[in-house]
Design a protein around this motif. Structure first.
Motif, PDB file in Angstrom:
ATOM      1  N   ALA A  36       0.828  -1.209   0.000  1.00 49.78           N
ATOM      2  CA  ALA A  36       0.000   0.000   0.000  1.00 49.78           C
ATOM      3  C   ALA A  36       0.859   1.254   0.000  1.00 49.78           C
ATOM      4  O   ALA A  36       0.515   2.267  -0.620  1.00 49.78           O
ATOM      5  CB  ALA A  36      -0.933  -0.005   1.215  1.00 49.78           C
ATOM      6  N   GLY A  40      -0.103   3.397  -2.988  1.00 53.26           N
ATOM      7  CA  GLY A  40      -0.886   4.563  -2.586  1.00 53.26           C
ATOM      8  C   GLY A  40      -0.513   5.847  -3.322  1.00 53.26           C
ATOM      9  O   GLY A  40      -1.396   6.566  -3.832  1.00 53.26           O
ATOM     10  N   TYR A  44      -2.922   8.205  -5.754  1.00 51.45           N
ATOM     11  CA  TYR A  44      -3.083   9.661  -5.613  1.00 51.45           C
ATOM     12  C   TYR A  44      -2.747  10.362  -6.923  1.00 51.45           C
ATOM     13  O   TYR A  44      -3.444  11.295  -7.339  1.00 51.45           O
ATOM     14  CB  TYR A  44      -2.186  10.181  -4.493  1.00 51.45           C
ATOM     15  CG  TYR A  44      -2.254  11.681  -4.313  1.00 51.45           C
ATOM     16  CD1 TYR A  44      -3.263  12.249  -3.548  1.00 51.45           C
ATOM     17  CD2 TYR A  44      -1.332  12.523  -4.932  1.00 51.45           C
ATOM     18  CE1 TYR A  44      -3.348  13.630  -3.395  1.00 51.45           C
ATOM     19  CE2 TYR A  44      -1.407  13.897  -4.789  1.00 51.45           C
ATOM     20  CZ  TYR A  44      -2.418  14.442  -4.013  1.00 51.45           C
ATOM     21  OH  TYR A  44      -2.505  15.803  -3.882  1.00 51.45           O
ATOM     22  N   LYS A  75      -2.970  12.185   0.695  1.00 50.12           N
ATOM     23  CA  LYS A  75      -2.081  11.099   0.274  1.00 50.12           C
ATOM     24  C   LYS A  75      -2.127   9.944   1.280  1.00 50.12           C
ATOM     25  O   LYS A  75      -2.183   8.764   0.889  1.00 50.12           O
ATOM     26  CB  LYS A  75      -0.655  11.614   0.125  1.00 50.12           C
ATOM     27  CG  LYS A  75      -0.469  12.578  -1.043  1.00 50.12           C
ATOM     28  CD  LYS A  75       0.967  13.096  -1.099  1.00 50.12           C
ATOM     29  CE  LYS A  75       1.162  14.034  -2.283  1.00 50.12           C
ATOM     30  NZ  LYS A  75       2.540  14.575  -2.362  1.00 50.12           N
ATOM     31  N   GLN A  76      -2.103  10.276   2.567  1.00 48.10           N
ATOM     32  CA  GLN A  76      -2.177   9.238   3.591  1.00 48.10           C
ATOM     33  C   GLN A  76      -3.505   8.489   3.523  1.00 48.10           C
ATOM     34  O   GLN A  76      -3.559   7.263   3.675  1.00 48.10           O
ATOM     35  CB  GLN A  76      -2.012   9.864   4.971  1.00 48.10           C
ATOM     36  CG  GLN A  76      -0.649  10.471   5.250  1.00 48.10           C
ATOM     37  CD  GLN A  76      -0.634  11.209   6.571  1.00 48.10           C
ATOM     38  OE1 GLN A  76      -1.033  10.677   7.596  1.00 48.10           O
ATOM     39  NE2 GLN A  76      -0.195  12.457   6.556  1.00 48.10           N
ATOM     40  N   LEU A  78      -5.503   8.005   0.919  1.00 49.27           N
ATOM     41  CA  LEU A  78      -5.577   7.096  -0.220  1.00 49.27           C
ATOM     42  C   LEU A  78      -4.646   5.894  -0.035  1.00 49.27           C
ATOM     43  O   LEU A  78      -4.917   4.808  -0.552  1.00 49.27           O
ATOM     44  CB  LEU A  78      -5.252   7.846  -1.503  1.00 49.27           C
ATOM     45  CG  LEU A  78      -6.347   8.842  -1.930  1.00 49.27           C
ATOM     46  CD1 LEU A  78      -5.918   9.634  -3.143  1.00 49.27           C
ATOM     47  CD2 LEU A  78      -7.665   8.127  -2.193  1.00 49.27           C
ATOM     48  N   GLN A  79      -3.586   6.066   0.731  1.00 44.20           N
ATOM     49  CA  GLN A  79      -2.750   4.911   1.058  1.00 44.20           C
ATOM     50  C   GLN A  79      -3.521   3.937   1.943  1.00 44.20           C
ATOM     51  O   GLN A  79      -3.467   2.719   1.743  1.00 44.20           O
ATOM     52  CB  GLN A  79      -1.459   5.356   1.756  1.00 44.20           C
ATOM     53  CG  GLN A  79      -0.551   4.194   2.132  1.00 44.20           C
ATOM     54  CD  GLN A  79       0.770   4.655   2.745  1.00 44.20           C
ATOM     55  OE1 GLN A  79       1.222   5.771   2.490  1.00 44.20           O
ATOM     56  NE2 GLN A  79       1.386   3.802   3.539  1.00 44.20           N
ATOM     57  N   HIS A  80      -4.246   4.468   2.926  1.00 40.61           N
ATOM     58  CA  HIS A  80      -5.048   3.595   3.793  1.00 40.61           C
ATOM     59  C   HIS A  80      -6.176   2.936   3.012  1.00 40.61           C
ATOM     60  O   HIS A  80      -6.488   1.751   3.238  1.00 40.61           O
ATOM     61  CB  HIS A  80      -5.602   4.394   4.966  1.00 40.61           C
ATOM     62  CG  HIS A  80      -4.637   4.532   6.104  1.00 40.61           C
ATOM     63  ND1 HIS A  80      -4.386   3.511   6.999  1.00 40.61           N
ATOM     64  CD2 HIS A  80      -3.864   5.573   6.494  1.00 40.61           C
ATOM     65  CE1 HIS A  80      -3.491   3.917   7.891  1.00 40.61           C
ATOM     66  NE2 HIS A  80      -3.158   5.166   7.610  1.00 40.61           N
ATOM     67  N   SER A  81      -6.800   3.673   2.087  1.00 37.60           N
ATOM     68  CA  SER A  81      -7.860   3.073   1.271  1.00 37.60           C
ATOM     69  C   SER A  81      -7.290   1.947   0.410  1.00 37.60           C
ATOM     70  O   SER A  81      -7.928   0.902   0.218  1.00 37.60           O
ATOM     71  CB  SER A  81      -8.510   4.141   0.386  1.00 37.60           C
ATOM     72  OG  SER A  81      -9.241   5.066   1.172  1.00 37.60           O
ATOM     73  N   THR A  82      -6.090   2.145  -0.107  1.00 31.51           N
ATOM     74  CA  THR A  82      -5.423   1.092  -0.875  1.00 31.51           C
ATOM     75  C   THR A  82      -5.164  -0.123   0.002  1.00 31.51           C
ATOM     76  O   THR A  82      -5.382  -1.272  -0.411  1.00 31.51           O
ATOM     77  CB  THR A  82      -4.095   1.621  -1.448  1.00 31.51           C
ATOM     78  OG1 THR A  82      -4.351   2.747  -2.291  1.00 31.51           O
ATOM     79  CG2 THR A  82      -3.375   0.547  -2.241  1.00 31.51           C
TER      80      THR A  82
END
Length: 310
Positions: A36, A40, A44, A75-76, A78-82
């Motif tokens: 991720a 991520g 983004y 950005k953080q 979308l990393q968590h969503s990934t």
């Protein structure tokens, strides 16, 4: 839709996704977080819709924050969503003992136990935060648990997702009056049910209530369930501990959720979601369009251009 009636491209897509989930289910969660971290930033950069909606929502929620801070949070997020997408195989297909081991701690379980000891059902508000599928796994492993379910757009994934969510004993019911009746029966048996408090309802099934200071169309199912059952309401999330696992948190819901007034109750629901988001704002799914119906209803808003993607 039968497999024969499903377009070949859709069947191929479903099989490819299922194979990916099955493969990732064998990997440790620390590896999934590392992936991720690599993917991520690309989400983004190249996923215009997710990036723009996330940034619009964060501008609404944190209007006074510097732009660079909001960008970093986007950005953080979308990393968590990934990470959540990568972890679906873990939640649905990994051996139960492996998923259980990834749950490092449970906070607030006493809120559910004491309600059931009093003969009351428990309504768990489960926002799109952290990994809500891990929360479903834990709840259905430890309590009789019922939740509403809507089949996915890719029909070939339906049996996989349903099996994953039901494998520890959860009962899934449709998002219609028959499903609501099943939720009421579960609560009257002093069981637990799950509701997605931040999912936008159809017109006629909600009211406008503030979410971070701006009206958001919010479902009114909760006060109807509370009035009929006297259930206790809590907010539940599976907070991701990056590279390590998850911690389950159960928080007391805002007292306004118990109001018989739809708008007051919906305001309490949104406040409850805000309290869970405060655990780690980056883990909330900000790419969801919480304010879309406001724009549909009020096209003349001064800042309507800021919501052009809605």
């Amino acid at each position: 839709m039968t497999e024969q009636a499903t377009p070949p491209a859709s069947r191929f897509q479903a099989r490819a996704i299922a194979t990916l989930w099955r493969t990732l289910s064998r990997w440790p969660v620390r590896w999934l977080w590392r992936i991720a971290a690599l993917v991520g930033p690309q989400v983004y950069r190249f996923s215009k819709r997710e990036r723009k909606v996330t940034e619009i929502n964060l501008k609404v929620v944190y209007p006074d924050a510097p732009a660079n801070q909001r960008q970093s949070l986007a950005k953080q997020s979308l990393q968590h969503s990934t990470a959540t997408m990568l972890e679906l195989g873990h939640a649905w297909m990994a051996p139960p003992e492996k998923v259980e081991a990834s749950i490092l701690a449970v906070h607030g379980r006493d809120k559910l136990d004491s309600a059931r000891a009093e003969g009351r059902g428990v309504i768990v508000l489960a926002p799109h935060f952290g990994n809500w599928e891990v929360l479903n796994f834990w709840l259905s492993s430890h309590f009789p648990f019922t939740a509403m379910y809507e089949p996915p757009k890719i029909a070939g994934l339906e049996p996989i997702i349903r099996h994953g969510r039901e494998r520890m004993g959860a009962k899934l019911v449709p998002t219609n009056p028959r499903g609501v009746a099943a939720l009421l029966k579960a609560l009257k048996r002093s069981e637990a049910i799950g509701i997605l408090p931040d999912q936008e309802p159809d017109w006629g099934s909600g009211v406008f209530a503030p979410f971070y200071g701006r009206d958001s169309y919010t479902a009114t199912l909760l006060p109807k369930l509370v009035a009929r059952t006297q259930a206790r309401v809590v907010t539940g999330v599976a907070l991701r501990i990056p590279g390590k696992g998850f911690e389950i948190h159960f928080l007391d819901a805002d007292e306004r959720v118990y109001s018989a007034d739809d708008t007051e109750s919906a305001t309490g629901v949104n406040a409850s979601v805000e309290a869970s988001v405060a655990l780690d704002p980056a883990q909330y799914q900000w790419e969801y369009k919480r304010y879309r119906k406001v724009v549909e209803e009020q096209q003349g808003l001064p800042n309507a251009n800021d919501f052009r993607l809605y």
